[in-house]
Every structure is written in C-alpha cells, then in structure tokens.
Design an enzyme around this catalytic site. Structure first.
Site: not given
Length: 223
Positions: A119, A173, A204
């Site tokens: 991320s 996600d 995610h």
C-alpha cells in the site's frame, strides 16, 4: 528526517547476512505488521537474508480527519491524481536512502537489496527504487500505485531500468483499486521495465498463496 529517527524491526538470519529485504508497511500500521511474515516464507534454514521492517513516522493524515498515525506521507484525498503528498513522499524516500546506505556500509552491496512495500509502503518503495542511483536486487510493489498517478516519477535512474519489479494486487481491493495498480503497470511496461504482475482473489491484504509466490520471487532475485 534522519536514519536515527527511522526505527525498525530487524530479523537477522542464523548466519551472516549477505542480502537484505527492506519492507515498508501501509498506512496506520507499523513494522510489526509484516515482521511475522518471515517464518511463513519457508526460506532455507541457512538463508542469508536480513529483513528490515521500518516504522513510518507519525503524521497527521488528511483523509482520516487529521488524526496522527504512522504514515509515509499524507493522503489528501481519495482522488488518485491528488492522493499522495509529494513532500512526504520525498521525505520518506530520503529516509529509505539512508537505510539503504546503512546496509551498504554494513557490507551488503546494493544489488543484494530488495525494496518492498504494501500500500503506502509500496508507493514509496516503487518511487524510490525507480529513482535510486545504484542497482538494486528487485522492487516489490504490493497493492499500491504511483504517487504521480498517470505518469512515472521524474528523475528515473538508469541504474534500475532493468531491475525486476513484482506487482501484486487484490481483485476485490476497495482501498486501492486494482485499476490504480494496473495504471502503474501499464506505464512501466511502456518504458520496458522488467515488471511481473499477478492479481489475487482478495481485498486490500495479503494471502498465504501470495506469500509463497513472494518467497519464490525473493529467492530468485537474491540467488
């Protein structure tokens, strides 16, 4: 920001380290979030890889009502074109440079160092790796995007123009849409980067199956 301010969790191999993976966590997490992944990689008992999981500094994050949390940069909006605060990205790049230099000074050559991240951490690892002035072993960008959204960073360096890049993304996600990762992938492919893409049936996060794929990729880069 100095290296001293970048605290970290370090997982040493049983023998002298000859290579290194620097793995950056996502927004609001810490190095402790990914440190437990090392045993699950099922590496040989005599592997020579040092794993470093640095903690991002605390900073106010605009999209979270200005709450202070561990973040590699501020996120100003969910709009991909205005998401990453570039001043923060550059600060984190400088911290990552210092951490890489520390490993080089300890005797591990740059070409035996992988930059990895999930991320936000993936954004910084990808951005830094593409611009870094010495050859790296690889760049791993998990569930992330480019801070410039629809263009590659300025200051790309020839040193890593042929470095292997691994991109993974979750097909479900909702935090970082897969289209954002695909946009980065398209830009990298257009510039002939050696990028490998694989998506997984996940949100995610990371999956056990994915972790085993990552382990194989790490071993291949550091062989």
């Amino acid at each position: 920001m100095t290296t001293a301010s970048l605290e970290r969790i370090t997982v040493e191999p049983k023998v002298n380290a000859q290579s290194c993976v620097i793995w950056l966590h996502g927004l609001g997490d810490s190095g402790a979030g990914f440190a437990p992944i090392v045993p699950t990689l099922n590496l040989p008992s005599d592997h020579t890889i040092r794993f470093i999981f640095p903690h991002a500094p605390d900073r106010a994050v605009t999209i979270n009502q200005g709450y202070v949390m561990k973040a590699w940069y501020d996120i100003k909006s969910m709009d991909l074109h205005n998401r990453a605060d570039m001043e923060g990205v550059l600060e984190s790049e400088a911290s990552l440079h210092a951490l890489i230099d520390e490993q080089i000074n300890s005797g591990i050559p740059s070409e035996k160092i992988i930059l990895a991240g999930f991320s936000q951490g993936g954004v910084v690892s990808l951005f830094t790796g593409l611009r870094y002035h010495k050859k790296l072993a690889g760049i791993m960008a998990l569930s992330c995007y480019l801070p410039n959204a629809d263009k590659l960073p300025d200051g790309l360096h020839e040193a890593n123009s042929k470095t292997n890049i691994l991109q993974n993304h979750g097909e479900q996600d909702e935090v970082v849409l897969m289209s954002a990762g695909k946009m980065a992938n398209k830009l990298l492919l257009e510039q002939n980067y050696n990028v490998e893409w694989k998506s997984y049936n996940m949100p995610h996060s990371v999956l056990p199956e994915q972790i085993q794929d990552i382990a194989q990729w790490i071993k291949k880069q550091l062989n």
